[in-house]
Design a protein around this motif. Sequence first.
Motif, short mmCIF file in Angstrom:
data_model
loop_
_atom_site.label_atom_id
_atom_site.label_comp_id
_atom_site.label_asym_id
_atom_site.label_seq_id
_atom_site.Cartn_x
_atom_site.Cartn_y
_atom_site.Cartn_z
N SER A 1 -10.86 2.22 7.66
CA SER A 1 -12.62 2.41 6.58
C SER A 1 -11.64 3.40 5.74
O SER A 1 -12.73 3.39 4.64
CB SER A 1 -13.67 2.80 7.31
N LEU A 2 -11.22 4.20 5.65
CA LEU A 2 -10.12 4.96 4.46
C LEU A 2 -9.73 4.35 3.63
O LEU A 2 -10.02 4.41 2.61
CB LEU A 2 -9.81 6.42 5.37
N LEU A 3 -8.71 3.90 4.42
CA LEU A 3 -8.24 2.58 3.49
C LEU A 3 -9.78 2.01 1.80
O LEU A 3 -9.12 1.53 1.15
CB LEU A 3 -7.06 1.96 3.69
N PHE A 4 -9.69 1.21 2.90
CA PHE A 4 -10.81 0.00 2.64
C PHE A 4 -12.55 0.55 2.61
O PHE A 4 -13.30 0.43 3.31
CB PHE A 4 -10.24 -1.25 2.90
N PRO A 5 -13.09 1.65 1.55
CA PRO A 5 -14.46 2.11 1.98
C PRO A 5 -15.58 0.86 1.88
O PRO A 5 -16.33 1.09 2.77
CB PRO A 5 -14.66 2.84 0.29
N GLU A 6 -15.11 -0.04 1.37
CA GLU A 6 -15.73 -1.22 0.69
C GLU A 6 -16.17 -1.67 1.72
O GLU A 6 -17.12 -2.72 2.15
CB GLU A 6 -14.96 -2.18 -0.22
N MET A 7 -15.66 -1.96 2.88
CA MET A 7 -15.43 -2.68 4.57
C MET A 7 -16.70 -1.67 4.91
O MET A 7 -16.91 -3.19 5.48
CB MET A 7 -13.96 -2.10 5.62
N ASP A 8 -16.78 -0.51 4.86
CA ASP A 8 -18.24 -0.01 5.73
C ASP A 8 -19.07 -0.76 4.99
O ASP A 8 -20.53 -0.99 5.08
CB ASP A 8 -17.52 1.57 5.81
N LEU A 9 -19.00 -0.54 3.82
CA LEU A 9 -20.24 -0.75 2.72
C LEU A 9 -20.93 -2.70 3.39
O LEU A 9 -21.71 -2.84 3.49
CB LEU A 9 -20.44 -0.95 0.73
#
Lengths: 768, 768
Positions: free
Chosen positions: A751-759
């Motif tokens: 989630s830190l590498l891909f913040p858009e994933m959490d979105l």
Amino acid sequence: MNIKSIIKENKWENLFTKAVFGIEKESQRIKEDGTITESSHPIEFGNRNFHPYIQTDFAESQLELVTPPVDSVGEVMEWLAAIHDVVHRTIPSDEYLLPFSLPSIMPTEENIQVAKLDKKEDVHYREYLAQVYGKKKQMMSGIHYNFEFHQDFLQALFSKQQKYDNYRAFQTQIYFKLTHNFLRYQWILTYLLGASIETKAEYFQDNKIPDDIPDRLIRSLRSSKYGYVNSEDVHVSFRTIEEYVETIEKMVEDGKLIEEKEFYSSVRFRGGKNAREVLKNGITYLEFRLFDLNPFAEYGITAEDMQFIHLFFMYLLWIEEAASEDDWEKGHEMNYQTAFEDPLSVSAFQDEGIQLLSGIIEMLEEINADSESIDIAKEKLAAFTYPEKTLSGRLASMKENGQDLLEWGVKKAKQTKETALERPYTLAGFEDMELSTQILLFDAIQHGFEIDILDRSDQFLSLEYNNHLEYIKNGNMTSLDTYISPLIMENKVVTKKILAKNGYSVPESKEYQNSEEAVKDFSLFEKKAFVIKPKSTNYGLGISIFREGASKENFTKAVEIAFEEDSTILVEDFVEGTEYRFFVIGKETKAVLLRVPANVTGDGVHTINELVEAKNNDPLRGRNHRSPLEKIELGKIEMMTLEEQGYTLEDIPAEGVTVYLRDNSNVSTGGDSIDYTDKVDESYKILAGEMAQALGATISGMDMMIKDYRIPSTKENPGYGVIEANFNPMMMMHIYPYEGKGRRLTLDVLSLLFPEMDLLRNEKEVRK
Amino acid sequence: MNIKSIIKENKWENLFTKAVFGIEKESQRIKEDGTITESSHPIEFGNRNFHPYIQTDFAESQLELVTPPVDSVGEVMEWLAAIHDVVHRTIPSDEYLLPFSLPSIMPTEENIQVAKLDKKEDVHYREYLAQVYGKKKQMMSGIHYNFEFHQDFLQALFSKQQKYDNYRAFQTQIYFKLTHNFLRYQWILTYLLGASIETKAEYFQDNKIPDDIPDRLIRSLRSSKYGYVNSEDVHVSFRTIEEYVETIEKMVEDGKLIEEKEFYSSVRFRGGKNAREVLKNGITYLEFRLFDLNPFAEYGITAEDMQFIHLFFMYLLWIEEAASEDDWEKGHEMNYQTAFEDPLSVSAFQDEGIQLLSGIIEMLEEINADSESIDIAKEKLAAFTYPEKTLSGRLASMKENGQDLLEWGVKKAKQTKETALERPYTLAGFEDMELSTQILLFDAIQHGFEIDILDRSDQFLSLEYNNHLEYIKNGNMTSLDTYISPLIMENKVVTKKILAKNGYSVPESKEYQNSEEAVKDFSLFEKKAFVIKPKSTNYGLGISIFREGASKENFTKAVEIAFEEDSTILVEDFVEGTEYRFFVIGKETKAVLLRVPANVTGDGVHTINELVEAKNNDPLRGRNHRSPLEKIELGKIEMMTLEEQGYTLEDIPAEGVTVYLRDNSNVSTGGDSIDYTDKVDESYKILAGEMAQALGATISGMDMMIKDYRIPSTKENPGYGVIEANFNPMMMMHIYPYEGKGRRLTLDVLSLLFPEMDLLRNEKEVRK
């Protein structure tokens, strides 16, 4: 062009065996009673709009599992295993994957839920199919086998011919030959691998078995004329690529197909989004669609059968013959006939089968193939004499012996799922990789990241999500950290200087390059609590702890021991307290762990030996970092530790008495890991995050000695001493601790590498 | 408190010898004729507002060189050497540093330029000084010796006394004792180290030698009453810290001093920005200001004298005596008297001198000091019997022997500068570090970065510029790069996969884990140009190149050789062309280099042996990476290479004929480095920058094979193949190439790390 002689002349036998494979496997989710589940596709699988591995086919209950294209059958199996692990551990605890192509219990039309897709066109397409074919027919599942000869092989062949000056046209011609011969001989695959033997009235839209289906078991309903086929007025030409494009486009134009993808041939050309694109790009690979699920195989198909199909394709190219249009029609009919045969009867085309299989074996001998391939072909050859060796034959035999296939299938499904749940900290297919990478891969597959294993033995991956690409090594070495920050942490002296300069409580230490200098300073430490250690070793080697000062003799000895490990040693103030590991991601402490030396707790009944054995039975304990915890060994050090306390292995400790078998708390020597994330006072977690920031670290493990984890740290009474900062810190001991709540750090890294994933995850939750 | 017995009882002898030192050295910039230069302070030294090492004192020509506080005399010397190297290589080619405290040729008042500082208050202060003391007096230069006992030592002492319950007060008391005894015995230092022996009329404001100065050489004009002293009505009390603060503040209030810093005592308390702050913080260290420049020393003071001064200070604490107020007055007078003595005469206070020096030697024996310290003390003791051994005595003897001191001094200054210019690729004092770090340190000192050498053997620095802190290891490992990008470059396979995926021209390669598999593929390579190499070695080991295919036997042999170096090998297409190294910083190619194997070019006269010897005489060539280029060795490989070409060492190659002594082009085996930055077509430089970006690299070295560096690369005809990407690439070969323009990459690294540095540089240029 005589391919056979070109291969032999150029010694390209090995090259000829190389190919690219990919499998799509459909599977119904069922309940314990064998009925199709009515639950939704699990939300944990993320977005079906782009999920590369886990999709739904026609029905909401019908999973479609897709492997990426890979270079060997072995790798396909690995991916199938991994994706199945993810599916089994994600679907509800009371759901399983049906091992049969046809639902053992077919729901009524009304009870079949069409897949709940986001895109309107996807939903409309399924509604159309339901209308034209009936929902029940769409509930059939199977295997699609994608196949491509190796580019190097085709390029090599291309260089040896004059007919085509265009490589793409040449390649298309190769795949035409394979397709034509396949159409002629496909019946052989139905004979050997057909596995949908039962015909039940409920399978048909009008709940009535058609008259021309024999009233007994058959080889494959799915490969028969009542299988997944277009209506009789759909005619597509396989003569030339141009004719193919023209005829298929005409079918759509005339409304006989709603879309090109509705063309249900047992083989399809691939190479573009639609037929016309294939015309431009050439055929780049073929999709074979006639395989029933093998109910004996864990993942719907065995490696041996995949291998056999490959040998079969090789042979179809190897032979001089190129089947004519009449042959295709003949092959088509032979296939339908085979599908309806009694599974335990000999094939009507036995001679041709034996001849073709013998041809395969001959080819294998001519190219010096490995004995494994030859054995596989021989096994299939034998099945033409002994029909009970075919898949349908095996199933029919079972049924003949009174086995209830539904019951057997459900049991099989449950066993397969149980196996997947046994070692949840590994990922089948990738068990040679580090545990943390296995778990990261699990999370990445589950959430629909496109994975490229750039270097397997080096734990080097790339992950892509919605066109955002990141590289990851060893589970948490990423672009999130800077180059310098792990270099800082690698150097204990530099780390301490920086932490001290930033105002954190660091034990004072002195550095020595030779023992003379160190011993000169003995008087400084004589009466203190202190530690002597090598500057840069990391495994606890060469460390001596003096809690109440030391004699000059012991000081000197300890100095010498430390110098055995490094050319520089540190003499450091000993910090009182208990050591905790703080795992920081970003600025946040995501997990706190207490590590306790290898130990057993007495029950007044069992001996220490027995207690160790019992503790070692925990499935979380293994050897050589293949599990989150290590088994307690009973080696020299353990025996000495017991002896020092006055114990022998045969002593029976009283109830509740803890006996330690080690002094060091490393998990790697049998220690216990206990999660303290929610117990430790918030102040320490904030401190760990700040310290990591001072070191410029995004992902790090801070080791702190804490006097009392419940009492907040203040400026006046810090209550802690930071003793080490670690880059690429271990994640598994936090994810699967011995005691307390597991912390899914791999998901935090993602989630830190891909913040858009959490979105996206949030969006999904809202949608839900 | 008897310090001596506390030290002995607790065995703190070693601790007692530890201290912190710092030197400030003033120096006039002169021309070849000995006159003071009129040029401005070099712009390359950056901003004097905060430059930590290179300042100007009173005059624009008067450099003030400042070392950071360090733990040993050795380190002070290192810093002095380094700062001098920077100064010598930065000042105009016709300027030198005057080795004397007093200008040999004093300019007229009008010709003395006050330092051109930015801040108004700094300029005003100097104008005031010029007015009160005259500009000429301000032209005297000397050494300030900052001294601090080690904190550990003072803390230890503090723990053994009851009188002070406040550590700061205790520490202040220790420095009071040192100060008081110093005031009493300072004459000894003037006797031994005084070195401003000439008195000339031009030194004085009215161009007249005062009547009370003896009409002969003296020991030290600078330490005399005509030295750098306040007017007679400035009285500051050293009795207590409170009295000190009160009296100094009164002096300023009464206008007898314009600022506290105008108080020119031979010793000053340090611990805060002003006296009142010292009251709060306690005295944390002392500044001793009475040292003349030692004209015999390269950097104004020798290590031995620094060491001696330290021993002197230790002794002043060691003795029970604490000088009274009367003693200070007496000491003051004795010092003035000593200053005026004839340098070659015995001291009037010889007995006291001998007694004190004998006391030092006794102390050293009691604390088991090293023989070096004892020898130094004995040497100084002897100087009380033989005044010609003092600095002033040595100068006076020279003059007596007819030596022109001005001429001698200029010669000395020129020699010192020449030495500094000899090996411009090293930094004196730090020659044990890697060359690239030495050059980076040079640039950092020059531009006024605050440097902290966090770990010397690990090449680990922190640099601070205007409150912006960065860490640097090995010259270019910084926060500019991400953690993952060097890991990518470390893995050749991953690097290639990524570059290929991003569309760059990468030679195709296959990976093998065992020789059987590799040999199976022999037919693929049989007729190609290819390279066999281990996957991860970096030093050219185990690599075989086949330019025109290979026999199966040689292929197998090469495979086995490669497997000796790694468990995985690569067989890679050989790319035609010449290899160039592209050094990328940010997205920009900053340097391009061609490396040529070790070679000599014939002149028709000399033998190969002689040509090698001549080439090796280049000061850029050395051994073991201590120089930018390596000497050509005449080892086995070189002899074989010659033999293969039919040469012996005694052959005389014709004029212009190049003879190679190696096949590999590594600079480390005697190869030549040739700068191609301005020659290579721009397209390749852009490509290298883009490739680095694809790898996520900020600082990297891309190795490309290029067919013709003059012909632009296009999509259709790329004209290159990228064969390797390197993290932490070598910088020295670009900075000091064998041929072509040097590229100051260290400065590029600094400007990218500190973009504000360039802003300041631009501002300065505008200002200029």
